[in-house]
Design an enzyme around this catalytic site. Structure first.
Site, PDB file in Angstrom:
ATOM      1  N   ASP A  58      41.348  25.629  43.326  1.00  0.00           N
ATOM      2  CA  ASP A  58      40.571  26.511  42.554  1.00  0.00           C
ATOM      3  C   ASP A  58      39.396  26.810  43.197  1.00  0.00           C
ATOM      4  O   ASP A  58      38.640  26.033  43.489  1.00  0.00           O
ATOM      5  CB  ASP A  58      40.217  25.730  41.058  1.00  0.00           C
ATOM      6  CG  ASP A  58      39.289  26.695  40.050  1.00  0.00           C
ATOM      7  OD1 ASP A  58      38.583  27.718  40.804  1.00  0.00           O
ATOM      8  OD2 ASP A  58      39.102  26.372  38.768  1.00  0.00           O
ATOM      9  N   TYR A 150      33.468  41.675  36.533  1.00  0.00           N
ATOM     10  CA  TYR A 150      34.359  41.894  37.466  1.00  0.00           C
ATOM     11  C   TYR A 150      33.605  42.995  38.548  1.00  0.00           C
ATOM     12  O   TYR A 150      33.501  42.578  39.824  1.00  0.00           O
ATOM     13  CB  TYR A 150      35.546  42.365  37.273  1.00  0.00           C
ATOM     14  CG  TYR A 150      36.620  42.839  38.187  1.00  0.00           C
ATOM     15  CD1 TYR A 150      37.145  41.503  38.749  1.00  0.00           C
ATOM     16  CD2 TYR A 150      36.795  44.149  38.716  1.00  0.00           C
ATOM     17  CE1 TYR A 150      37.999  42.115  40.092  1.00  0.00           C
ATOM     18  CE2 TYR A 150      37.722  44.278  39.919  1.00  0.00           C
ATOM     19  CZ  TYR A 150      38.554  43.346  40.466  1.00  0.00           C
ATOM     20  OH  TYR A 150      39.520  43.447  41.350  1.00  0.00           O
ATOM     21  N   LYS A 154      32.219  41.786  42.456  1.00  0.00           N
ATOM     22  CA  LYS A 154      32.922  42.480  43.568  1.00  0.00           C
ATOM     23  C   LYS A 154      31.616  43.270  44.493  1.00  0.00           C
ATOM     24  O   LYS A 154      31.925  43.351  45.826  1.00  0.00           O
ATOM     25  CB  LYS A 154      34.029  43.622  43.328  1.00  0.00           C
ATOM     26  CG  LYS A 154      35.199  42.927  42.729  1.00  0.00           C
ATOM     27  CD  LYS A 154      35.704  41.954  43.684  1.00  0.00           C
ATOM     28  CE  LYS A 154      37.245  41.170  43.210  1.00  0.00           C
ATOM     29  NZ  LYS A 154      37.818  40.245  44.132  1.00  0.00           N
TER      30      LYS A 154
HETATM   31  N1  LIG Z   1      45.610  45.014  42.157  1.00  0.00           N
HETATM   32  C1  LIG Z   1      44.581  45.787  42.406  1.00  0.00           C
HETATM   33  O1  LIG Z   1      44.509  46.743  41.885  1.00  0.00           O
HETATM   34  C2  LIG Z   1      43.283  45.198  42.975  1.00  0.00           C
HETATM   35  C3  LIG Z   1      42.304  46.305  43.255  1.00  0.00           C
HETATM   36  C4  LIG Z   1      41.151  45.871  43.945  1.00  0.00           C
HETATM   37  C5  LIG Z   1      40.939  44.576  44.232  1.00  0.00           C
HETATM   38  N2  LIG Z   1      41.689  43.619  43.995  1.00  0.00           N
HETATM   39  C6  LIG Z   1      41.460  42.275  44.329  1.00  0.00           C
HETATM   40  O2  LIG Z   1      42.505  41.896  45.175  1.00  0.00           O
HETATM   41  C7  LIG Z   1      42.508  40.193  45.272  1.00  0.00           C
HETATM   42  C8  LIG Z   1      43.996  39.935  44.720  1.00  0.00           C
HETATM   43  O3  LIG Z   1      44.390  40.333  43.330  1.00  0.00           O
HETATM   44  P1  LIG Z   1      45.712  40.867  43.127  1.00  0.00           P
HETATM   45  O4  LIG Z   1      45.645  42.351  42.809  1.00  0.00           O
HETATM   46  O5  LIG Z   1      46.830  40.325  44.383  1.00  0.00           O
HETATM   47  O6  LIG Z   1      45.951  40.142  41.908  1.00  0.00           O
HETATM   48  P2  LIG Z   1      47.204  38.901  41.506  1.00  0.00           P
HETATM   49  O7  LIG Z   1      46.710  38.475  40.077  1.00  0.00           O
HETATM   50  O8  LIG Z   1      48.603  39.207  41.537  1.00  0.00           O
HETATM   51  O9  LIG Z   1      46.831  37.519  42.360  1.00  0.00           O
HETATM   52  C9  LIG Z   1      45.464  36.940  42.119  1.00  0.00           C
HETATM   53  C10 LIG Z   1      46.060  35.525  42.536  1.00  0.00           C
HETATM   54  O10 LIG Z   1      44.840  34.741  42.653  1.00  0.00           O
HETATM   55  C11 LIG Z   1      44.976  33.426  41.936  1.00  0.00           C
HETATM   56  N3  LIG Z   1      43.851  32.931  41.206  1.00  0.00           N
HETATM   57  C12 LIG Z   1      42.983  33.257  40.131  1.00  0.00           C
HETATM   58  N4  LIG Z   1      42.078  32.522  39.968  1.00  0.00           N
HETATM   59  C13 LIG Z   1      42.008  31.725  41.019  1.00  0.00           C
HETATM   60  C14 LIG Z   1      41.177  30.522  41.460  1.00  0.00           C
HETATM   61  N5  LIG Z   1      40.226  30.312  40.753  1.00  0.00           N
HETATM   62  N6  LIG Z   1      41.676  29.840  42.583  1.00  0.00           N
HETATM   63  C15 LIG Z   1      42.558  30.072  43.274  1.00  0.00           C
HETATM   64  N7  LIG Z   1      43.312  30.977  42.989  1.00  0.00           N
HETATM   65  C16 LIG Z   1      43.060  31.942  41.766  1.00  0.00           C
HETATM   66  C17 LIG Z   1      46.019  34.018  40.890  1.00  0.00           C
HETATM   67  O11 LIG Z   1      46.858  32.648  40.431  1.00  0.00           O
HETATM   68  C18 LIG Z   1      46.894  34.834  41.724  1.00  0.00           C
HETATM   69  O12 LIG Z   1      48.099  34.210  42.325  1.00  0.00           O
HETATM   70  C19 LIG Z   1      41.545  40.098  43.943  1.00  0.00           C
HETATM   71  O13 LIG Z   1      40.334  39.668  44.561  1.00  0.00           O
HETATM   72  C20 LIG Z   1      41.289  41.373  43.014  1.00  0.00           C
HETATM   73  O14 LIG Z   1      40.257  41.322  42.563  1.00  0.00           O
HETATM   74  C21 LIG Z   1      43.108  43.972  43.317  1.00  0.00           C
END
Ligand SMILES: NC(=O)c1ccc[n+]([C@@H]2O[C@H](COP(=O)([O-])OP(=O)(O)OC[C@H]3O[C@@H](n4cnc5c(N)ncnc54)[C@H](O)[C@@H]3O)[C@@H](O)[C@H]2O)c1
Length: 252
Positions: A58, A150, A154
């Site tokens: 975590d 959020y 960020k």
């Molecule tokens: N998908 C989008 O549209 C998008 C856009 C901008 C930024 N992001 C950022 O990209 C990053 C990855 O997100 P994603 O889109 O792949 O989402 P996702 O939900 O597919 O993956 C996120 C992963 O983080 C893990 N996670 C959550 N809380 C955690 C913790 N406390 N400790 C360890 N692991 C943890 C989850 O289990 C999951 O596997 C994030 O930081 C997200 O904010 C995503």
């Protein structure tokens, strides 16, 4: 890519989405990878599939960061790359957000990223080089009215990265720190948002003049570039991977 072959990386949030794509990409480019996630089953499965190691983590658990870095160093003999990718949304506006929701999203997205940088830097100095890539979001530039925590977390990641980058440079440490700013990407985070707000995926896809979501592999390619030796003068920089969404006049 140069610098990845023989490099050692930690990728947080490796079980899904951008993290999973990043583990795949870094492994394909020759890096050893320790993937971490709170989702043990999915994280382990992904890492086993691509020949990476997995550790449950975590990222908001600050003391645990020392163990994670030690594990990478013990397994692979050093640490050169850290991708602070794990992230959550909180789905609450300023009118709705309660203390628990605010504290959790800041703890995971912002404090987790700080704790990762802090723990990795001494091991990277010891290893002779380092590249830290922190994952922000276009909401750090154009925030979501419906997700104050959020967006704020960020925004914090962007500035944190610049502080880390410039401190390392001033100290003469061979460590770069950059931010990747994804736009709407086809991952689990958007699936959850689509469930809460049907039609959201199509709406966010339409904010890009390309009129589509990003494939996580496209974001992973930018992360691999920043992790490599191809950009030694890039630090404190930000790479927008948003299909032009923030580059167009809102009226057109
Ligand atoms: N998908 C989008 O549209 C998008 C856009 C901008 C930024 N992001 C950022 O990209 C990053 C990855 O997100 P994603 O889109 O792949 O989402 P996702 O939900 O597919 O993956 C996120 C992963 O983080 C893990 N996670 C959550 N809380 C955690 C913790 N406390 N400790 C360890 N692991 C943890 C989850 O289990 C999951 O596997 C994030 O930081 C997200 O904010 C995503």
């Amino acid at each position: 890519m140069p610098g990845l072959d023989g490099g050692v990386a930690i990728v947080t949030g490796c079980a899904s989405g951008i993290g999973a794509a990043t583990v795949r990409r870094l492994r394909a480019d020759g890096a050893e990878v320790l993937g971490t996630d709170i989702d043990e089953a999915a994280g382990k499965a992904l890492c086993e599939e691509v020949g990476a190691r997995f550790a449950p983590q975590d990222v908001s658990d600050r003391p645990q960061w020392a163990e994670i870095v030690a594990q990478a160093v013990d397994c692979f003999g050093g640490l050169h790359i850290l991708v602070n990718n794990a992230g959550i949304v909180s789905g609450a506006s300023i009118a709705e957000v309660d203390d628990e929701t605010w504290d959790r999203v800041i703890a995971v997205n912002l404090t987790g990223t700080m704790a990762g940088c802090r723990a990795a830097i001494p091991a990277m100095i010891e290893s002779g080089r380092g590249s830290i890539i922190n994952i922000a979001s276009t909401t750090a530039i154009a925030p979501l009215p419906g997700d104050v925590g959020y967006s704020a977390s960020k925004g914090g990641v962007r500035v944190l990265s610049k502080s880390v980058a410039t401190w390392c440079a001033q100290q003469g440490h061979p460590i770069r720190c950059n931010t990747v700013i994804p736009g709407a990407t086809e991952t689990g985070i958007l699936d959850a948002a689509e469930e809460a707000t049907p039609g959201l995926k199509a709406a966010v896809a339409a904010t890009s003049p390309m009129n589509r979501l990003a494939d996580p592999a496209e974001t992973a390619a930018a992360i691999a570039f920043l992790a490599s030796d191809e950009c030694p003068f890039m630090t404190g920089a930000e790479l927008l991977i948003d299909g032009g969404a923030l580059s167009i006049h809102p009226g057109f």
